[in-house]
Every structure is written in structure tokens, then in C-alpha cells.
Design a protein around this motif. Structure first.
Motif: not given
Length: 521
Positions: A424-435
Motif C-alpha cells: 500500500s501507499d501508506a506502507f511505502i511512505r512509512e518510517t518504522a523499525s526495519r529488519s
């Protein structure tokens, strides 16, 4: 580390572990013998216990360690260019434990503090308020700090001091050889004006005695989510990272899982996946799987999914990898039971979640959703065969597969296309912890966790790709992130407090075999 406050120092020796505990590594290096008994790595504390006057007793199946009672002689504020510093002077070394959840930081020291001494610690504007609780043999300091701050707690001798640095940036780096083929690293990496704390494992998949495979909570069922530490502990993994996406409400996988050549759950939406084998070969790419049922008269029926929480109209297949039973996920499903490659029953069901049907050991169930017209093709008594097509087809040569996405790097170049993988667009824009998981030119794997940047939020997908590029990655795949981001090693989480880690469905486990060398008493 968790009980005494020991800090493990950088190491390149599989036999000895240098550490810091009320010692100066430059003047008084402490080093303890290592015992690798997978899935755990042990340190022999005999010398440390004798030096500190600890009493060690075995009582049945319990090991009882009694430490001499210490005294806090003074509490003071220290000088710190950025943030705040607290210093506890002790009459002798004392165990300490730290717990952090969100903005709450709690430090407990196994030492007495006179109540009047605790009252003398004042704070000026701009300093962190500290609440001190004193007991008969413990002192607890509780502080509220910004959630993005990373406290550093360390010790020094002569006099014995416990130092608490409360600051936006934790400068601690780590490069520690944990086991043959397995290294633990930690570093602040810069990306433009941002600095990111990166914790990762360097894994040599060709190392004899080391292997990787997908793991999930209960081998008897695909339904359920658990803390990664519990998933790793149950599977006897020495190390692990969270894996693919899942439906948190239904607690079901949303992506490919293949373990030791057996398909556990099918890919979805042509998303990125990683595949590997016991020889250390690794492949990454966008992956799709098409299963087709073929009847005795040649009729072909396309299946939408295998053991997946991604529910669509059409025909879904469920094997005993799902569990011993199946409960319908949507209303008005028609369930077809196939045993020994022949249809033996059809049963229409009503509301989702109400009925439960057994999945045959030597067969599977078909769920017909909004596709009742296919019922006549799979009438009772119909013989069926199954055809499987994997794209790209060379993925089929790898026994282990796990999918998440999006794909981040190939041939050192960023190939991030989250839209193509239907995020989703929201997922693409998101800043978050990543693995993420990545390969290097040396043939190693990087298993990586990144949380909030110093003074800000976590990385975007693009920033994560750039960080992995900076780390020397050739190919890289984003794994499930956010609160799921969890990196586990030797019985503990490396990247976050266990209190802040969400439960996950699956992960990638790293397994070590015991050393053939005898363990010395």
C-alpha cells in the motif's frame, strides 16, 4: 549481561570472551572461558566468582549464587556534553540489572543506599528527574527519558563506579565472534544528516555445523503468533530474526514458507523471497507459485493458495502443515476432502469459524470460495493429480524459502518497487523499525535490525536499502518490520527490550551443532 550487568567486549577468539565489569579493559582485562553448547553459549564464571567472593552452591536443579552486600557511598551528577550523567560510587562491585520500556528506564543495583543519601540527589532544569527507592539489599533508580534516547550504562574500578549516561546517541560499537561462522555486530551508521543504530549478525552459511531454516511457533500448526525468543527457544535455534508478514488477527502467514523441501505456505502477490540450501547457495527474487489440479478427464483447476492467510475467491488448498483440522475462514465455503489423490467427501459449510473439519494425513482439503461451479469437477470419487509451477523456476532447486518483501537490492543496485509487489501507499511512505536479510561478496549473510534514528523515527524502505548498500550488501530483502523487528541471539534479544517486542508468526533460525571437542570440567 542481564543479571550482573556484564558488558561483552569485542572478540575474535572462540575460546575466550573479554568483558567489562568494574574493570578497565586497558589495565585490568577480564576474560572468561567460553563453552559453546548449542543453542546457547556459556561463560565459565569460576574465576570471576572467586575474585569477587561469591558463594556458589548447587541445590537440586538450582544454582544459587550469593554475592557480598555492597554499599552505595555517594550519588552524584556528572559532566556530560549532551544529555545527563549519573554516577554511583560503590564500596565494592555489585550486580545490576536494567529494564527499559518506552520512556521508562529502571536500574536496580544489588546494593544498600542510606535514605538520607538518596535525598541528596537533586536535579536542575534540563536534567533527568530520578526517583530512588531503597530496600534492605537493593537500590532502584527510575528515570523518564525521551523514547529515542539510548542510555549507556557502564562501570569503572578504583573507585568502583556505576555510570549512567542518558543521551540521544549511544556510541557503543560491537564486533564479537560468537561461534564458528557467526558474528554479532553493532554500529551507528550515517545516512545524510541521520545516524541509525544498526545491529546485525554476520553468518557464514557454508560453515560446517551451521545451518538456517524457517521457523514458526508450533510445528503442529500454522495458526498462532509468539515472541521470537519463544519461537527460537522451542526450535532450539541459537540465533533468529523475525521473518515474513502475517495476519495479526487471524495469526496466519501471508507469504511463502518452504522448509527442507516441503511447502508450508504459498507465496502471495509476487513478492520478494529468499531461498537457500545446505551448500550455502542463496537466491533472492520476486516469487510466485501456481498449483493446478488435474482431473482424470484432463480438466484443469487453478488453485489460489496453499495454507495461506491471504484469502481470495477461488480454490484454496490445506494440508497437515496447516494443522490437523481446518476451520473455514469465510462464509459458505464448500469443503472437498481428498485422500490418496481421490475425492472422498464434499461438505457445504455456513458461517466462518463455526465448523471444524479434519485434514487427512495422506491428503488435503480444498476450500471452494465463490466458485461452486467447480464442485462438479471434483465430485466424490474423482481422481486428482497436482501440478506445481514456480516462477522463477530455479527457486525450486532450493529446499528453504521464506518470503516477505519488498526486494531492496540486486547486484548492489537498489531495485525497490513496492508498488509492483502490491504494498500500500501508506506502507511505502512509512518510517518504522526495519529488519532485513542480505548477501555479501564474501558469500556471507547479513541479518539486520534497524530502529529509530538518533533523535527521530525509523528508516523508510529507501533508507533501509541505502544502509544495506553501505554495509556491502549485494542482494537484500526487507522482512516484516515495525514492532515485529526482533533480533535474537543466545537466549536474549539484541536490538530491543523483550517488553517492547511484538509477537510474530515466523522467522529465520540459525542452528549450530555441538563442537566435537570434549567439554572440560
Amino acid at each position: 549481561m542481564q543479571l550482573w550487568g556484564v558488558r561483552l567486549l569485542d572478540s575474535h577468539d572462540l575460546g575466550q570472551q573479554p568483558l567489562e565489569w568494574f574493570s578497565d579493559p586497558r589495565q585490568q582485562p577480564l576474560s572468561l572461558p567460553i563453552r559453546l553448547l548449542p543453542p546457547y553459549r556459556y561463560l565459565d564464571i569460576t574465576e570471576l566468582a572467586q575474585r569477587q567472593g561469591w558463594q556458589v552452591q548447587v541445590e537440586g536443579q538450582r544454582l544459587k549464587i550469593t554475592t557480598p552486600l555492597a554499599q552505595v557511598e555517594s550519588l552524584r551528577r556528572g559532566n556530560q556534553a549532551a544529555g545527563d550523567r549519573l554516577v554511583l560510587n560503590l564500596n565494592r562491585p555489585a550486580p545490576w540489572q536494567v529494564s527499559q520500556q518506552g520512556q521508562s528506564l529502571m536500574l536496580t543495583v544489588d546494593a544498600q543506599t542510606a535514605p538520607e543519601l538518596a535525598q541528596q540527589l537533586q536535579h536542575r532544569p534540563g536534567q533527568v528527574p530520578v526517583q530512588i527507592q531503597t530496600g534492605s539489599n537493593q537500590t532502584t533508580l527510575q528515570m523518564m527519558i525521551p523514547a529515542t534516547w539510548r542510555p549507556r550504562i557502564w562501570t569503572l574500578p578504583h573507585p568502583n563506579r556505576l555510570i549512567i549516561d542518558l543521551q540521544p546517541e549511544n556510541p557503543i560499537t560491537r564486533d564479537l565472534l560468537w561461534a564458528p561462522g557467526l558474528r554479532w555486530r553493532q554500529q551507528l551508521l550515517s545516512l545524510g544528516a541521520s545516524r541509525f543504530p544498526v545491529v546485525w549478525l554476520v553468518v557464514n552459511p557454508r560453515q560446517p555445523g551451521l545451518s538456517l531454516r524457517p521457523i514458526w511457533g508450533d510445528p503442529a500448526t500454522l495458526v498462532g503468533i509468539n515472541p521470537l525468543s519463544a519461537v527460537a527457544g522451542r526450535s532450539q535455534a541459537s540465533a533468529a530474526i523475525n521473518g515474513g508478514f502475517f495476519n495479526r488477527n487471524r495469526q496466519l502467514p501471508l507469504g511463502a514458507i518452504r522448509q527442507e523441501g516441503r511447502w508450508i505456505s504459498s507465496p502471495i502477490l509476487n513478492r520478494g523471497a529468499i531461498a537457500w540450501d545446505e551448500k550455502g547457495r542463496v537466491k533472492m527474487g520476486r516469487l510466485s507459485l501456481q498449483e493446478t489440479l488435474i482431473t482424470a478427464n484432463g480438466q484443469r483447476l487453478s488453485l489460489q493458495s496453499l495454507n495461506s492467510g491471504y484469502v481470495q475467491a477461488g480454490i484454496a488448498r490445506y494440508t497437515q502443515a496447516w494443522g490437523t483440522t481446518y476451520t473455514p475462514l469465510t462464509d459458505n465455503e464448500l469443503i472437498v476432502t481428498v485422500q490418496a489423490d481421490r475425492v472422498i467427501a464434499q461438505r457445504p459449510l455456513g458461517k466462518a469459524g463455526e465448523a471444524t473439519l479434519p485434514i487427512p494425513v495422506n491428503g488435503y482439503l480444498l476450500s471452494l470460495r465463490s466458485n461452486r461451479s467447480a464442485a462438479s469437477a471434483v465430485a466424490i470419487g474423482t481422481a486428482l493429480s497436482l501440478e506445481r509451477t514456480l516462477t522463477p523456476d530455479d527457486f525450486d532447486t532450493y529446499p528453504q524459502i521464506l518470503a516477505a518483501g519488498p526486494l531492496l537490492l540486486q547486484n548492489r543496485q537498489i531495485v525497490l518497487d513496492a508498488k509492483q509487489e502490491q504494498f500500500s501507499d501508506a506502507f511505502i511512505r512509512e518510517t518504522a523499525s526495519r529488519s532485513a536479510i542480505a548477501t555479501t561478496s564474501e558469500g556471507n549473510l547479513l541479518i539486520v535490525a534497524v530502529h529509530d534514528r538518533v533523535g527521530g523515527e525509523g528508516p523508510t524502505l529507501g533508507e533501509m536499502a541505502q544502509l544495506l548498500q553501505q554495509m556491502g550488501a549485494l542482494e537484500a530483502l526487507n522482512l516484516d518490520g515495525g514492532s515485529s523487528t526482533t533480533l535474537y541471539l543466545g537466549g536474549q534479544l539484541l536490538d530491543r527490550s523483550s517488553r517492547s517486542a511484538a509477537r510474530v508468526h515466523n522467522g529465520i533460525g540459525i542452528f549450530l551443532q555441538p563442537s566435537p571437542e570434549p567439554i572440560r570440567p
